[in-house]
Motif scaffolding. Structure first.
Motif, short mmCIF file in Angstrom:
data_model
loop_
_atom_site.label_atom_id
_atom_site.label_comp_id
_atom_site.label_asym_id
_atom_site.label_seq_id
_atom_site.Cartn_x
_atom_site.Cartn_y
_atom_site.Cartn_z
N THR A 67 -7.13 60.12 27.86
CA THR A 67 -8.20 59.34 26.51
C THR A 67 -7.99 58.03 26.25
OG1 THR A 67 -8.98 61.50 25.71
CG2 THR A 67 -8.88 59.53 24.90
N ILE A 68 -5.81 58.16 25.88
CA ILE A 68 -5.40 56.89 25.68
C ILE A 68 -5.21 56.21 27.05
CG2 ILE A 68 -2.87 56.23 25.64
CD1 ILE A 68 -3.07 58.78 23.03
N GLU A 69 -5.06 56.85 28.27
CA GLU A 69 -5.20 55.84 29.49
C GLU A 69 -6.32 54.94 29.71
OE1 GLU A 69 -3.43 59.36 32.27
OE2 GLU A 69 -1.09 59.27 30.98
N ALA A 70 -7.20 55.86 29.50
CA ALA A 70 -8.71 55.40 29.36
C ALA A 70 -8.64 54.26 28.52
CB ALA A 70 -10.17 56.25 29.55
N LEU A 71 -8.55 54.63 27.36
CA LEU A 71 -8.50 53.46 26.76
C LEU A 71 -7.87 51.99 26.99
CD1 LEU A 71 -8.77 55.32 23.29
CD2 LEU A 71 -10.50 54.41 25.16
N PHE A 72 -6.64 51.76 27.70
CA PHE A 72 -5.65 51.31 27.63
C PHE A 72 -6.15 50.12 29.16
CE2 PHE A 72 -3.25 52.68 24.07
CZ PHE A 72 -2.76 51.80 23.03
N SER A 73 -6.64 51.02 29.33
CA SER A 73 -6.96 51.03 30.87
C SER A 73 -8.01 49.63 30.77
CB SER A 73 -7.83 51.84 32.40
OG SER A 73 -8.23 50.83 32.89
N GLU A 74 -9.10 50.61 29.54
CA GLU A 74 -10.37 48.92 29.05
C GLU A 74 -10.20 48.49 28.57
OE1 GLU A 74 -12.82 48.46 30.20
OE2 GLU A 74 -13.57 50.85 30.04
N LEU A 75 -8.84 48.24 27.94
CA LEU A 75 -8.05 47.09 27.23
C LEU A 75 -7.53 45.56 27.91
CD1 LEU A 75 -6.33 48.44 24.43
CD2 LEU A 75 -8.29 47.99 23.85
N ALA A 76 -7.08 46.55 29.18
CA ALA A 76 -6.81 45.17 30.14
C ALA A 76 -7.54 44.95 30.91
CB ALA A 76 -5.97 45.98 31.37
N GLU A 77 -8.54 44.70 30.95
CA GLU A 77 -9.76 43.82 30.77
C GLU A 77 -9.40 42.61 29.90
OE1 GLU A 77 -11.87 44.72 33.26
OE2 GLU A 77 -10.79 46.87 33.54
N ASP A 78 -10.93 41.38 30.77
CA ASP A 78 -10.52 40.92 30.41
C ASP A 78 -11.98 40.19 29.61
OD1 ASP A 78 -9.36 37.70 29.25
OD2 ASP A 78 -10.57 37.10 31.32
N ASN A 79 -12.11 41.26 28.11
CA ASN A 79 -13.49 41.24 27.19
C ASN A 79 -12.85 40.88 25.65
OD1 ASN A 79 -15.49 41.93 25.97
ND2 ASN A 79 -16.84 42.76 27.20
N ARG A 126 -10.13 34.22 24.94
CA ARG A 126 -10.50 35.40 26.12
C ARG A 126 -11.71 35.17 27.44
NH1 ARG A 126 -6.09 39.12 26.59
NH2 ARG A 126 -5.27 38.50 25.03
N GLY A 127 -12.36 33.99 26.96
CA GLY A 127 -13.63 34.11 27.54
C GLY A 127 -14.88 34.74 27.50
N GLY A 128 -16.05 34.84 28.17
CA GLY A 128 -17.05 35.17 27.30
C GLY A 128 -17.19 37.26 27.93
N TYR A 129 -17.58 37.76 27.52
CA TYR A 129 -18.04 38.93 28.17
C TYR A 129 -19.71 39.36 28.68
CZ TYR A 129 -20.72 38.98 23.48
OH TYR A 129 -21.44 40.28 22.18
N ARG A 130 -19.29 40.26 29.51
CA ARG A 130 -20.35 40.79 30.24
C ARG A 130 -21.33 41.08 29.25
NH1 ARG A 130 -17.94 44.21 32.17
NH2 ARG A 130 -19.24 45.96 31.16
N GLY A 131 -23.17 40.99 29.06
CA GLY A 131 -24.02 41.07 28.58
C GLY A 131 -24.78 41.91 29.41
N GLY A 132 -25.78 42.97 28.35
CA GLY A 132 -26.27 43.27 28.88
C GLY A 132 -25.81 44.89 28.79
N ARG A 133 -26.15 45.73 28.95
CA ARG A 133 -25.52 47.18 29.19
C ARG A 133 -25.32 48.21 31.02
NH1 ARG A 133 -25.38 50.08 24.83
NH2 ARG A 133 -26.82 49.32 23.53
N GLY A 134 -24.75 47.32 31.50
CA GLY A 134 -24.82 47.46 32.93
C GLY A 134 -22.54 48.32 32.71
N TYR A 135 -22.59 49.10 31.90
CA TYR A 135 -21.65 50.23 32.04
C TYR A 135 -20.68 50.26 33.09
CZ TYR A 135 -22.91 50.75 27.12
OH TYR A 135 -23.74 49.61 26.31
N ARG A 136 -19.22 49.64 33.34
CA ARG A 136 -18.70 49.91 34.44
C ARG A 136 -18.54 51.76 34.52
NH1 ARG A 136 -16.32 46.21 32.15
NH2 ARG A 136 -14.60 47.66 31.84
#
Length: 535
Positions: free
Chosen positions: A134-146, A521-531
């Motif tokens: 869980t921690i690895e997944a969440l911090f991997s998400e934190l690496a995103e520019d959102n 950090r710039g905009g974030y992706r709109g809509g719901r198309g979750y990766r």
């Protein structure tokens, strides 16, 4: 046959199949297809998939994709159902935790509070199943520019880790969390830094001296002491103030603040008059005062004491000179001088602490000693007059009156001036002494301490100089409406005594800190198309 009835029929077949359930792959695939159906079909599909997914491991990807489709549905009730049911899939398949936690974190962008709460609860459940994944997944998400997702994920971690069972935070999980926090600290905004420090606090890393030193080192990296201080760089100044505040609880006789004191003396104080905001300048002085208590040997020491001394002199004026008579009627002329008590308390405290490392600083130079003693004597007159006025205003006040806004301000002012008075007496000795210990008036106290201290003021107003009043930090204490006036005799007669100021005390309140200014950090992706990938 009605599709709803067909789904229930598939459910019965699968539920009764037990050991032979693998033979009924077609029924399970029909349930997966139902995520494209009506709202009722989708809700049933979510529940049935969660129940039977473990029996079809070869269809794991299809199963998770079907559930993710439901997480992107237009109906928030269906989305919440799927978010909840995803946890049940992981109970029998820990290998899916990382992938599902990664996807759930993206749903934190939702503006629906109930949906965000559902995500919080599901991620907390996933943490119970497999903390590391869980921690690895969440911090991997934190690496995103959102920016939005980063902030909300960090807030969730800071909040949820506090409520999790102690047993889940095993040593290896703590180590992983610290490791991931270190990575994210390489590129964070001021707000994110505060949240990461809160997360680290949940790791109980500060329970040991080595852990405290580790946290201090992390803060030092954030301050970036190798960067030349530029007072015009507002972001860097804010970062320094915020970072040092978060390091303060970890300094002790074993964890020294030397690097922080050295940086302020070498880089910040020389540019003190270029710092535009008075509140920020006061913050720096307060931080220096608190840091000085646990400062190790300075090298070079004299130059750093000198810059603190020079800064202090700017707030400790010399007695005004005797002026030539300017009024034809022989009347006296008044000179107005503003005494900044809160600034002086911080600076004289820091000087008193650091000068212990070179006690000859004042005595080695006769002119310096004479000048400083003159300033101390003049400032003491103002302080003592203010203390007298404060005690008179606090006399006969009840506990409730001392707890209201005006009462708290006056009690804090009394602490400030009493501290200054004690330090002046110590430094005025010949040779100067560095023995007295005082508690800075702006250091917060807990509720029970504040109650006891307020009661002490009410019981014995004569001892209010020792009472600590409030946990709240107030605006700098000065003479506001009526500055201290020194009457200057123009016909060479004896100078008139100090006139005690009158008028109301400042009731402005300012927090001990600066607003952080997170960079975009710039905009974030709109809509719901979750990766759905990431791993």
């Amino acid at each position: 046959m009605d599709i709803i009835d067909k789904l229930y029929q598939h459910y019965e077949i699968l539920n009764e199949a037990k050991d032979d359930i693998a033979k009924h792959r077609k029924e399970y695939e029909d349930i997966l297809l139902a995520v494209k159906g009506s709202d009722k079909e989708k809700k049933l599909a979510s529940q049935f998939i969660a129940k039977f997914a473990k029996s079809f491991p070869d269809l794991e990807n299809e199963t998770i994709d079907a559930m993710f489709d439901l997480c992107e549905d237009d109906d928030v009730l269906i989305r919440k159902q799927a978010i909840k049911d995803l946890v049940n899939i992981c109970k029998d398949n820990k290998g899916a935790v990382r992938k599902i936690a990664y996807a759930l974190a993206q749903i934190l962008q939702s503006e629906d509070n109930s949906e965000v709460t559902a995500v919080h609860n599901s991620i907390a459940s996933l943490y119970q199943i497999d903390p590391a994944a869980t921690i690895e997944a969440l911090f991997s998400e934190l690496a995103e520019d959102n920016e939005i997702m980063r902030e909300r994920t960090l807030k969730m971690l800071a909040m949820k880790l506090r409520t999790l069972e102690t047993g889940v935070m095993k040593p290896e999980v703590k180590e992983l969390l610290v490791k991931e926090c270190k990575k994210i600290l390489q590129d964070v905004t001021a707000d994110e830094f505060v949240l990461v420090m809160a997360i680290l606090g949940q790791c109980k890393i500060a329970d040991s001296v080595s852990g405290q030193q580790q946290l201090v080192d992390l803060v030092a990296e954030q301050c970036n002491f190798t960067q030349v201080f530029n007072p015009a760089d507002q972001e860097h100044l804010d970062r320094i103030i915020i970072c040092i505040k978060h390091a303060l609880p970890y300094f002790s006789t074993q964890v020294k603040s030397t690097a922080f004191v050295s940086y302020i003396c070498d880089q910040v104080l020389p540019h003190r008059n270029e710092i535009g905001q008075s509140e920020q300048k006061l913050d720096i002085f307060k931080l220096l005062a608190e840091l000085s208590s646990n400062c190790g040997p300075l090298d070079p020491v004299v130059e750093r004491i000198q810059i603190v001394y020079d800064t202090l002199l700017e707030y400790m004026p010399l007695p005004p000179p005797v002026l030539e008579e300017t009024n034809g009627d022989g009347s006296t002329t008044e000179t107005e001088i503003r005494l900044e008590f809160t600034f002086v308390e911080s600076l004289i405290f820091a000087f008193h602490q650091l000068a212990r490392q070179h006690r000859e600083f004042l005595t080695d130079n006769a002119d310096r000693s004479k000048d400083f003693r003159s300033r101390l004597q003049y400032f003491a007159r103002g302080v003592q007059g203010y203390i007298k006025k404060l005690r008179e205003s606090l006399q006969d006040k009840g506990v409730d009156q001392l707890r209201d806004e005006e009462g708290r301000i006056k009690v804090t002012a009394l602490r400030t001036t009493s501290n200054i008075n004690s330090l002046i007496r110590d430094l005025f000795r010949n040779p100067p002494s560095y023995k007295v210990n005082v508690t800075l008036s702006f250091k917060p106290t807990n509720a029970s301490q504040a109650a006891k201290q307020t009661a002490a003021v009410a019981v014995n107003n004569e001892s209010t100089s020792e009472a600590a009043g409030v946990a709240k930090r107030h605006a700098p204490i000065t003479f506001e409406s009526s500055p201290p006036k020194v009457r200057v005799n123009t016909d060479n007669r004896v100078r008139q005594p100090y006139v005690v100021p009158t008028g109301k005390f400042s009731a402005n309140v300012s927090a001990h800190g600066a607003d952080s200014r997170p960079r975009g950090r710039g905009g974030y992706r709109g809509g719901r198309g979750y990766r759905r990938g990431g791993y």
